[in-house]
Motif scaffolding. Structure first.
Motif, PDB file in Angstrom:
ATOM      1  N   ARG A   1      -8.509  -1.327  -3.482  1.00  0.00           N
ATOM      2  CA  ARG A   1      -8.093  -2.478  -2.665  1.00  0.00           C
ATOM      3  C   ARG A   1      -7.922  -3.685  -3.590  1.00  0.00           C
ATOM      4  O   ARG A   1      -8.865  -4.111  -4.245  1.00  0.00           O
ATOM      5  CB  ARG A   1      -9.140  -2.805  -1.603  1.00  0.00           C
ATOM      6  CG  ARG A   1      -9.215  -1.802  -0.466  1.00  0.00           C
ATOM      7  CD  ARG A   1     -10.203  -2.301   0.580  1.00  0.00           C
ATOM      8  NE  ARG A   1      -9.739  -3.530   1.200  1.00  0.00           N
ATOM      9  CZ  ARG A   1      -9.254  -3.618   2.433  1.00  0.00           C
ATOM     10  NH1 ARG A   1      -9.167  -2.525   3.182  1.00  0.00           N
ATOM     11  NH2 ARG A   1      -8.848  -4.767   2.931  1.00  0.00           N
TER      12      ARG A   1
ATOM     13  N   GLY B   1      -5.658  -5.078   6.398  1.00  0.00           N
ATOM     14  CA  GLY B   1      -5.811  -5.741   5.106  1.00  0.00           C
ATOM     15  C   GLY B   1      -4.682  -6.691   4.763  1.00  0.00           C
ATOM     16  O   GLY B   1      -4.683  -7.284   3.684  1.00  0.00           O
TER      17      GLY B   1
ATOM     18  N   LEU C   1      -2.733   2.464   3.447  1.00  0.00           N
ATOM     19  CA  LEU C   1      -4.017   2.291   2.779  1.00  0.00           C
ATOM     20  C   LEU C   1      -4.872   3.521   3.075  1.00  0.00           C
ATOM     21  O   LEU C   1      -5.773   3.496   3.908  1.00  0.00           O
ATOM     22  CB  LEU C   1      -4.694   1.013   3.264  1.00  0.00           C
ATOM     23  CG  LEU C   1      -5.855   0.492   2.413  1.00  0.00           C
ATOM     24  CD1 LEU C   1      -5.385   0.136   1.001  1.00  0.00           C
ATOM     25  CD2 LEU C   1      -6.489  -0.715   3.086  1.00  0.00           C
TER      26      LEU C   1
ATOM     27  N   ALA D   1      -3.819  -0.650   6.459  1.00  0.00           N
ATOM     28  CA  ALA D   1      -3.017  -1.587   5.671  1.00  0.00           C
ATOM     29  C   ALA D   1      -2.721  -2.856   6.465  1.00  0.00           C
ATOM     30  O   ALA D   1      -2.762  -3.962   5.916  1.00  0.00           O
ATOM     31  CB  ALA D   1      -1.723  -0.919   5.221  1.00  0.00           C
TER      32      ALA D   1
ATOM     33  N   ALA E   1     -10.547  -6.387  -3.226  1.00  0.00           N
ATOM     34  CA  ALA E   1     -11.962  -6.033  -3.325  1.00  0.00           C
ATOM     35  C   ALA E   1     -12.590  -6.637  -4.592  1.00  0.00           C
ATOM     36  O   ALA E   1     -11.936  -6.874  -5.587  1.00  0.00           O
ATOM     37  CB  ALA E   1     -12.137  -4.518  -3.351  1.00  0.00           C
TER      38      ALA E   1
ATOM     39  N   ALA F   1       0.835  -1.198   0.000  1.00  0.00           N
ATOM     40  CA  ALA F   1       0.000   0.000   0.000  1.00  0.00           C
ATOM     41  C   ALA F   1       0.875   1.255   0.000  1.00  0.00           C
ATOM     42  O   ALA F   1       1.662   1.471   0.924  1.00  0.00           O
ATOM     43  CB  ALA F   1      -0.927   0.001   1.207  1.00  0.00           C
TER      44      ALA F   1
END
Length: 250
Positions: free
Chosen positions: A247, A38, A17, A35, A250, A13
């Motif tokens: 993302r 994730g 993020l 981040a 995603a 990231a």
């Protein structure tokens, strides 16, 4: 030393993020914790304060994201940690703050910002802080002298070259022609001995990173991936992407 698998195992990231629309600002604690949640690697920028501290911030001057004006290198770490930001109540971190926040949960990729003036105090401070850090961490810079400083100060630290094909746009005009020439085609690589290259996605494919990857075994990261087309290019020509604005999961 070849780059370990953790460097390229997960997308990285860019500046954390972040999402300014939701008040999550680049290089700030909220972007870092997002981040980590994730399970993405985290790329951040480091600047030098007046008192020799490593500060997590991209710009070398206040104003774009913060209130106030002034060069970071004219302000102490204590002063910088009090600077208000426009879109968050959070405050600027030191490298030590960042390491405490991440605590080895995901890889850190530290970009050493430079004025190309031979000042190595930022790398020296990084060496002091990272001696106590046990998580996966790598560092990189556009400036060949800073990459060489990383090699000399922390030979076991994973180090890389941040690069692009040409250096003739406005932001590079402060450098001398010799400095710009010395950065072309990764030609300082035999001296700086990088473990990886981080190359501008718009410039891929290119001969220099191909040679570094295929002949010298360097891992190849690419920045900054923002669009589906760039993501496809990253997947085709690089080992992992440094992404922003979406993302990957995603």
């Amino acid at each position: 030393m070849r780059a370990p698998d953790w460097l390229t195992a997960r997308p990285i990231a860019h500046r954390g993020l972040h999402d300014r629309a939701r008040g999550v600002v680049e290089n700030m604690p909220g972007a870092v914790t997002a981040a980590v949640a994730g399970r993405f690697g985290i790329e951040v920028d480091l600047q030098l304060s007046a008192d020799g501290e490593a500060m997590v911030h991209h710009d070398d001057a206040l104003g774009r994201l913060t209130e106030g004006r002034g060069a970071l290198h004219d302000l102490t770490a204590a002063q910088l940690k009090q600077v208000p930001f426009k879109e968050t109540a959070e405050r600027m971190m030191t490298l030590g703050d960042l390491c405490a926040l991440v605590d080895g949960a995901v890889p850190l990729l530290l970009e050493v910002k430079s004025h190309f003036d031979g000042d190595r105090r930022l790398v020296a401070r990084m060496a002091q802080v990272l001696t106590r850090y046990r998580g996966p961490v790598a560092a990189m810079s556009f400036d060949p002298d800073q990459v060489l400083a990383l090699r000399e100060a922390m030979p076991q630290l994973l180090r890389g070259i941040t690069a692009q094909r040409r250096y003739d746009d406005a932001e590079w005009q402060q450098l001398t022609p010799a400095q710009r020439q010395g950065m072309l085609q990764l030609r300082h690589g035999l001296q700086t001995r990088p473990h990886f290259v981080a190359y501008w996605v718009r410039d891929l494919p290119a001969p220099a990173p191909w040679i570094a990857r295929k002949l010298f075994g360097c891992a190849l990261l690419t920045w900054t991936v923002r669009t589906p087309e760039q993501r496809q290019r990253a997947a085709r020509y690089a080992d992992q992407m440094i992404f922003e604005g979406f993302r990957p999961d995603a």
